[in-house]
Design a protein around this motif. Sequence first.
Motif, short mmCIF file in Angstrom:
data_model
loop_
_atom_site.label_atom_id
_atom_site.label_comp_id
_atom_site.label_asym_id
_atom_site.label_seq_id
_atom_site.Cartn_x
_atom_site.Cartn_y
_atom_site.Cartn_z
N UNK A 199 0.83 -1.20 0.00
CA UNK A 199 0.00 0.00 0.00
C UNK A 199 0.86 1.25 0.00
N UNK A 200 1.96 1.21 0.72
CA UNK A 200 2.84 2.38 0.80
C UNK A 200 3.37 2.76 -0.57
N UNK A 201 3.84 1.77 -1.34
CA UNK A 201 4.37 2.07 -2.66
C UNK A 201 3.27 2.51 -3.61
N UNK A 202 2.08 1.92 -3.48
CA UNK A 202 0.97 2.32 -4.35
C UNK A 202 0.56 3.77 -4.09
N UNK A 203 0.50 4.15 -2.81
CA UNK A 203 0.18 5.54 -2.49
C UNK A 203 1.28 6.48 -3.00
N UNK A 204 2.53 6.07 -2.81
CA UNK A 204 3.62 6.91 -3.26
C UNK A 204 3.63 7.10 -4.76
N UNK A 205 3.37 6.04 -5.52
CA UNK A 205 3.35 6.14 -6.97
C UNK A 205 2.21 7.03 -7.45
N UNK A 206 1.02 6.83 -6.88
CA UNK A 206 -0.12 7.66 -7.28
C UNK A 206 0.10 9.11 -6.85
N UNK A 207 0.66 9.30 -5.65
CA UNK A 207 0.97 10.66 -5.21
C UNK A 207 1.98 11.35 -6.11
N UNK A 208 2.95 10.58 -6.63
CA UNK A 208 3.92 11.16 -7.56
C UNK A 208 3.24 11.60 -8.85
N UNK A 209 2.28 10.81 -9.33
CA UNK A 209 1.53 11.20 -10.53
C UNK A 209 0.72 12.47 -10.26
N UNK A 210 0.13 12.56 -9.07
CA UNK A 210 -0.63 13.75 -8.71
C UNK A 210 0.28 14.97 -8.64
N UNK A 211 1.46 14.82 -8.04
CA UNK A 211 2.40 15.93 -7.99
C UNK A 211 2.84 16.36 -9.37
N UNK A 212 3.07 15.39 -10.26
CA UNK A 212 3.45 15.72 -11.63
C UNK A 212 2.32 16.46 -12.34
N UNK A 213 1.07 16.03 -12.10
CA UNK A 213 -0.06 16.70 -12.72
C UNK A 213 -0.16 18.15 -12.27
N UNK A 214 0.08 18.40 -10.97
CA UNK A 214 0.04 19.77 -10.47
C UNK A 214 1.18 20.60 -11.07
N UNK A 215 2.37 20.00 -11.15
CA UNK A 215 3.52 20.74 -11.70
C UNK A 215 3.30 21.08 -13.18
N UNK A 216 2.74 20.14 -13.93
CA UNK A 216 2.48 20.41 -15.35
C UNK A 216 1.45 21.52 -15.50
N UNK A 217 0.40 21.47 -14.67
CA UNK A 217 -0.61 22.52 -14.73
C UNK A 217 -0.02 23.87 -14.36
N UNK A 218 0.81 23.92 -13.34
CA UNK A 218 1.43 25.17 -12.92
C UNK A 218 2.36 25.72 -14.00
N UNK A 219 3.15 24.85 -14.60
CA UNK A 219 4.06 25.30 -15.65
C UNK A 219 3.29 25.80 -16.86
N UNK A 220 2.22 25.09 -17.22
CA UNK A 220 1.42 25.52 -18.37
C UNK A 220 0.72 26.84 -18.14
N UNK A 221 0.17 27.03 -16.95
CA UNK A 221 -0.53 28.28 -16.65
C UNK A 221 0.44 29.45 -16.49
N UNK A 222 1.68 29.16 -16.12
CA UNK A 222 2.68 30.23 -16.07
C UNK A 222 2.98 30.74 -17.47
N UNK A 223 2.98 29.81 -18.43
CA UNK A 223 3.35 30.19 -19.80
C UNK A 223 2.25 30.95 -20.52
N UNK A 224 0.99 30.63 -20.26
CA UNK A 224 -0.12 31.28 -20.95
C UNK A 224 -1.17 31.70 -19.95
N UNK A 225 -1.92 32.76 -20.28
CA UNK A 225 -2.93 33.30 -19.38
C UNK A 225 -4.32 32.74 -19.65
N UNK A 226 -4.47 31.91 -20.70
CA UNK A 226 -5.80 31.40 -21.04
C UNK A 226 -5.87 29.88 -20.96
#
Length: 545
Positions: A199-226
């Motif tokens: 369970x620990x590794x499964x949570x960590x792997x899914x959490x890493x995907x969630x963190x990557x999703x947030x980082x991609x969204x943040x980087x994309x919204x930094x680049x464009x305003x729409x």
Amino acid sequence: MTTVAASLSAPAVRACQLAGTGPLLRLALRRDRVLIPAWVLGLGLVVAGTGSSFEALYDTAARRAALAASMNGNGSMRALYGPVFGDSVGGLIAWRMAGFGAVLAAVMSLLIVVRHTREEETGRQELLCAAVVGRRAPLTAALLTALTANAALAVVIAGGLAGSGRPAAGSLALGLAIGGTGMLFAALAAIAAQLTESARLAKGLTGAVLGLAFALRAAGDTATADATSPLTWISPIGWSQNLRTYAGERWWLVLLFLAAAALAGSLAYALTARRDLGMSFLPARPGPAAAPRSLSGPFGLAWRLQRTTLGGWTLGFGCAGGLFGGIAKGAADLVGGNERTREIFARMGGQQGLTDAFLATMAGLLGMVAALYAVGAVLRLHGEETGGRAEPVLAGAVSRLRWTAGHLALAYGGSAVILAFGGLALGVSYDLSAGDPGGRTGPVLASALAQVPAVWTLTGLAVLVFGLLPRAANAVWALVGGCLALGWVGPALDFPGWAMDLSPYSHLPKLPGADATAAPFLWLLTLSAVFTAAGLVGVRRRDLG
């Protein structure tokens, strides 16, 4: 037997594979009878109650339009919250809560799914499967439990917003966006549960995907305003925002959530049909024939069990600090003459200059997130106890306090390490973007380390609950989530002082730039020590297991 099996139709075979789903679903809902309502009501009421705060802070259309323009014109705030698509009160609610609510719904969903699919490591799944339980029934029950939770969350959000006077279409869209994100990550967690053996590794792997999703969204919204950047569209959190609630809803994005969740769920079903019970597609590497000397004591064992988690958190904090430090330079351009926005910055980061206030806000965010690591490290003790792995250790010449101290050293020390790494990355990244190497690195690093007493207070609270009330150990996550919500949402919504004071972070000075005294640090450290001592007394005296 062969003749009977051959005579079964494909629907009959599928029915056999799902046998026992109903009882398993009822069992899962009973086990989560506190967890799910706490998440649903807590998050749903926060989202639904956001509108009244915005109405009080921005009581005219001109003020709301000015806020939307200032937010969209600054990459730093777009990275944090995303762009504003509508300047109505509903549009501001969606801007503030679509991404934040989606992240929390994803966390809720991954915890639910992993909890009910990785029972194999405890041995309970084998006992259940000895009865009339189909191969895919446990996964189906877990996903249906997550679906129930996310559907309830969507209903609470939509009903609460519509009941407070928001347009019904936008209210429904926001509920579906947050619930849809949660369901997608439930399916991704189901995949992770097949790939890993714990369970620990499964949570960590899914959490890493969630963190990557947030980082991609943040980087994309930094680049464009729409929100048209490809990086934003790769992230499911970006989909939640791009549904454009209360601003001409894009209903077809709901179908995108459904399609992605169905695809991920289908992959999870395909994987579960091709692995043995208790195994995984990413098996653990065989250990050496002889144990190293580092495993001769409880600290060495705790380090071996938690070193991968600590390394992942350290890397994640470094990436987050580097990202937010790079966008901090433009924070001062956000406000201009908007006094309301200046007030939000002051409540979140202090009365000092706006750039320092932004850096203080980011340091505080790192501190609040670090508590998740620290509490997880403490509750690893609970997992070792309930999984039956603590008994063989304690059967030797190892006292309970030594066994506990090994994990607590990583909880307390590890949280300080990841905060130091994140603060260093935040300061260095800001100095490089500002063209002043070394100018603010020291103060920013100090501001990150100043969060340690608050983190340790919550860590001590986790030790207290584990020692005295082990059955309620998972309730600590709700307390940490409440502190995170207070620190992230409370300042912008102008929560009352008594509510903000419930969080230990509210008692710390807003560094860098603010005046600091030793008193709040000493009080929080003392409170942490008292909690920890009381918890250790409980561990020493109570029955284990």
